[in-house]
Design a protein around this motif. Structure first.
Motif, PDB file in Angstrom:
ATOM      1  N   GLN A  27       2.276   1.763  -3.450  1.00 41.34           N
ATOM      2  CA  GLN A  27       1.233   2.240  -4.356  1.00 41.34           C
ATOM      3  C   GLN A  27       0.956   3.727  -4.121  1.00 41.34           C
ATOM      4  O   GLN A  27       0.795   4.503  -5.065  1.00 41.34           O
ATOM      5  N   ALA A  28       0.935   4.106  -2.830  1.00 41.06           N
ATOM      6  CA  ALA A  28       0.696   5.516  -2.488  1.00 41.06           C
ATOM      7  C   ALA A  28       1.842   6.385  -3.016  1.00 41.06           C
ATOM      8  O   ALA A  28       1.611   7.439  -3.623  1.00 41.06           O
TER       9      ALA A  28
ATOM     10  N   VAL B  14       3.428  10.346  -9.401  1.00 36.06           N
ATOM     11  CA  VAL B  14       2.899  10.609 -10.745  1.00 36.06           C
ATOM     12  C   VAL B  14       2.161  11.942 -10.773  1.00 36.06           C
ATOM     13  O   VAL B  14       2.373  12.781 -11.668  1.00 36.06           O
ATOM     14  N   MET B  15       1.310  12.158  -9.764  1.00 38.89           N
ATOM     15  CA  MET B  15       0.512  13.397  -9.736  1.00 38.89           C
ATOM     16  C   MET B  15       1.424  14.618  -9.516  1.00 38.89           C
ATOM     17  O   MET B  15       1.266  15.651 -10.183  1.00 38.89           O
TER      18      MET B  15
ATOM     19  N   SER C 241       3.838   5.742  -5.479  1.00 38.93           N
ATOM     20  CA  SER C 241       3.769   5.767  -6.940  1.00 38.93           C
ATOM     21  C   SER C 241       2.720   6.781  -7.417  1.00 38.93           C
ATOM     22  O   SER C 241       3.009   7.631  -8.267  1.00 38.93           O
ATOM     23  N   PHE C 242       1.520   6.700  -6.836  1.00 41.64           N
ATOM     24  CA  PHE C 242       0.433   7.575  -7.263  1.00 41.64           C
ATOM     25  C   PHE C 242       0.758   9.050  -6.993  1.00 41.64           C
ATOM     26  O   PHE C 242       0.605   9.915  -7.858  1.00 41.64           O
TER      27      PHE C 242
ATOM     28  N   ILE D 142       8.068  10.083 -13.779  1.00 42.94           N
ATOM     29  CA  ILE D 142       6.701   9.545 -13.894  1.00 42.94           C
ATOM     30  C   ILE D 142       6.756   8.074 -14.332  1.00 42.94           C
ATOM     31  O   ILE D 142       6.053   7.218 -13.784  1.00 42.94           O
TER      32      ILE D 142
ATOM     33  N   ALA E 174       0.837  -1.208   0.000  1.00 45.18           N
ATOM     34  CA  ALA E 174       0.000   0.000   0.000  1.00 45.18           C
ATOM     35  C   ALA E 174       0.869   1.254   0.000  1.00 45.18           C
ATOM     36  O   ALA E 174       0.574   2.236  -0.687  1.00 45.18           O
TER      37      ALA E 174
ATOM     38  N   GLY F 145       4.503   1.383  -9.200  1.00 46.30           N
ATOM     39  CA  GLY F 145       3.087   1.073  -8.979  1.00 46.30           C
ATOM     40  C   GLY F 145       2.712  -0.285  -9.543  1.00 46.30           C
ATOM     41  O   GLY F 145       1.985  -1.063  -8.910  1.00 46.30           O
ATOM     42  N   VAL F 146       3.237  -0.595 -10.739  1.00 44.32           N
ATOM     43  CA  VAL F 146       2.956  -1.894 -11.371  1.00 44.32           C
ATOM     44  C   VAL F 146       3.563  -3.019 -10.515  1.00 44.32           C
ATOM     45  O   VAL F 146       2.921  -4.027 -10.238  1.00 44.32           O
TER      46      VAL F 146
ATOM     47  N   SER G 125       1.534  -3.675  -7.361  1.00 49.18           N
ATOM     48  CA  SER G 125       0.112  -4.053  -7.492  1.00 49.18           C
ATOM     49  C   SER G 125      -0.051  -5.571  -7.618  1.00 49.18           C
ATOM     50  O   SER G 125       0.805  -6.254  -8.062  1.00 49.18           O
TER      51      SER G 125
ATOM     52  N   MET H 256       5.407   4.937 -12.172  1.00 51.37           N
ATOM     53  CA  MET H 256       4.406   3.992 -12.685  1.00 51.37           C
ATOM     54  C   MET H 256       4.943   2.562 -12.604  1.00 51.37           C
ATOM     55  O   MET H 256       4.203   1.627 -12.291  1.00 51.37           O
TER      56      MET H 256
END
Lengths: 518, 54
Positions: free
Chosen positions: B10-11, B17-18, B13-14, B43, B7, B50-51, B54, B47
């Motif tokens: 993922q956080a 990106v933003m 990564s997100f 970025i 988690a 994130g991949v 996940s 990503m």
């Protein structure tokens, strides 16, 4: 040129392959599609660093517009669910009628549509499947019935996140898209009701329940359409679900008088349970209708200008002011206010156990984080493709190959996108620009084709493997997704076929009316 | 991989990106700069994380 067309299609095919064949989630498949689009845009379509940077920066605003709603909608659902309100609603419906056909229509159609309106993201099936099993339906039927029942409400559900994505992806005002989308989805509403009745008890059940389907479907379709064209599209499915439940409860009580007596429902408990959603309706109306409130909340706006960009092959994207996000009056902000007020109310009446706030926030984050990266990457992919001219190449190829049959094909494209990405929102993000560009090239009404896109995507999303997996796991049928998809496919195929025919007729009518007018 | 680590990644990564996309928006006012490329690479890396998570 065929090679260009195939390369432009490749990122979409890649996502399709990864999600369906390799069972990747949106958070994994989305970035892969983005990376493929980026490489092809640079190598084959001559996109330079500035083109990519502008597309990526614009995607920030488009993503925020959708993510603010998706996060806040799920937050409200968690606030309400943590207080036990969803359980109360479940029990109230459980006690209302003993007729399986009526139960199916009330729970799998009206209640599931209401849940789609306020929650979405697999919530309708996840919540109603255990109730259906409790009522004596087989586990497979318990997943199939609400999956079919809520399909028509997906676009205007989740506080209209999918519709908002359609607006964000195309830049076409919601007011223009609301009428055709509301009409097509209203038509689909009847189809979903018929499908639920047929899946419950065959043609015999359809004949017996037809008056109920027509009445309930008429009410829900009209309420959704009315809310959407009035600018309250974020309440479209919620309002329709509430109206459907209200009419359904009256009809069920009337029918129950003839049979066994239903158990009484605790009115006060029920009132507290629906208070959160009632507050959402109230706050939305206040923000939309009270001029001074709207003006005060609309002052803080997030918006940015973007320069014009051109690829090495000469594809040109004009300078524009990007997506406007009114931070305090946005649908996501209204949901956040509602969540906070509902939390305070439920805490005051003692519905929470210690640690509720932490559990609500953790549950929301855990659920929304993976899909957020998926949405952000797919939005970025769609924008890279459109700025590099890849969407334009795809649209021109599509227009040349299917030609005048495009309105019939359009809902199937939307459905394919939803099937592959598991979401109406993602399908709209990936395909809306392609659909609108193709419609422009062929001279069809863009709003109608986009309505066909989202209606097809809404129905197609119910059979998406990612959604079916959620439903099957809550019904204790994990591993039997194939059988569920098999039962759903026939109904979904017929529903999309019916939508295709309606779109075709509407396109013919609009063509003849515009020809007559010019 | 532990659920918390997953988690967290993922956080990360997100948010990256933003934030990097927001950085690109600011950088555009000055035209294409060397750090435009750096932000795009960031970025892509975010990503990829994130991949992986996940």
């Amino acid at each position: 040129m065929l090679l260009d067309w195939l390369l432009a299609l490749f990122p979409i095919l890649l996502i399709l392959l990864l999600m369906i064949r390799f069972r990747w989630g949106a958070a994994k498949a989305g970035p892969a599609g983005w990376f493929a689009a980026l490489c092809i845009a640079v190598v084959r379509f001559g996109a330079g660093l500035e083109v990519l940077a502008v597309a990526q920066a614009k995607s920030l605003f488009f993503s925020l517009d959708v993510l603010m709603i998706t996060w806040a909608a799920f937050l409200l659902f968690r606030v309400v669910d943590e207080g036990g309100a969803i359980q109360v609603l479940k029990e109230a419906l459980f006690r209302l009628t003993t007729d399986p056909g009526m139960q199916a229509l009330l729970i799998a159609w009206a209640f599931a549509s209401f849940l789609q309106g306020v929650g979405g993201y697999g919530v309708p099936v996840a919540v109603t499947a255990p109730i259906m099993i409790g009522l004596g339906f087989s586990p497979v039927s318990a997943v199939v019935l609400p999956s079919l029942g809520h399909g028509w409400s997906v676009t205007f559900g989740s506080l209209a996140a999918s519709f908002q994505a359609l607006i964000a992806a195309t830049g076409i005002p919601g007011g223009t898209l609301a009428r055709p989308a509301g009409l097509l989805l209203g038509f689909a509403c009847f189809g979903c009701g018929l499908a639920v009745a047929h899946a419950t008890g065959g043609w015999k059940a359809v004949r017996r329940l037809l008056p109920m389907i027509l009445l309930l479907g008429g009410v829900m379709a009209i309420v959704q359409l009315a809310l959407a064209v009035s600018g309250f599209w974020n309440l479209g499915a919620t309002g329709a679900g509430i109206a459907g439940l209200a009419v359904g409860v009256v009809l069920a009580r009337y029918a129950q008088r003839k049979g066994a007596r239903a158990q009484a429902v605790d009115g006060k408990q029920l009132l507290i349970a629906v208070a959160g959603y009632a507050m959402l309706v109230l706050l939305t109306l206040v923000v939309q209708l009270a001029g001074p409130v709207k003006a005060a909340l609309s002052r803080l706006v997030l918006q940015a200008p973007f320069p014009e960009v051109r690829t090495a092959l000469g594809y040109f994207t004009a300078a524009e002011v990007g997506r406007k996000i009114p931070l305090l009056s946005h649908a996501g902000a209204i949901l956040a206010y509602t969540s906070l007020l509902t939390f305070v109310l439920y805490r005051r009446v003692g519905l929470y156990t210690p640690g509720a706030a932490r559990r609500i926030l953790a549950g929301t984050t855990r659920r929304m984080l993976p899909s957020s990266l998926g949405i952000a990457s797919m939005v970025a992919m769609a924008l890279v493709m459109s700025h590099a001219g890849m969407t334009d190449v795809l649209a021109r190829g599509l227009a040349a190959s299917v030609g005048r049959a495009f309105p019939v094909v359009s809902p199937w494209i939307g459905a394919l996108g939803a099937f592959m990405t598991g979401s109406n929102t993602n399908s709209n993000v990936v395909f809306a620009l392609l659909q609108s560009r193709t419609a422009e090239l062929l001279g069809y009404p863009v709003a109608l084709i986009l309505a066909a896109q989202t209606a097809g995507a809404a129905i197609g999303s119910v059979v998406a493997p990612t959604k079916v997996v959620v439903g099957a796991s809550t019904a204790g049928k994990g591993g039997e997704e194939g059988g569920i998809v098999g039962r759903l496919l026939g109904y979904v195929g017929l529903l999309i076929l019916a939508i295709s025919l309606v779109v075709w007729v509407m396109a013919l009518l609009s063509g003849s009316s515009s020809a007559g007018g010019s | 991989m532990r659920a918390e680590t997953k988690a967290g990644l993922q956080a990360l990564s997100f948010v990256t990106v933003m934030a990097a996309s927001a950085g690109l928006w600011f950088s555009l006012s000055a035209g294409v700069a060397p750090w435009t490329l750096v932000l795009m690479i960031l970025i892509a890396l975010a990503m990829a994380i994130g991949v992986w998570a996940s």
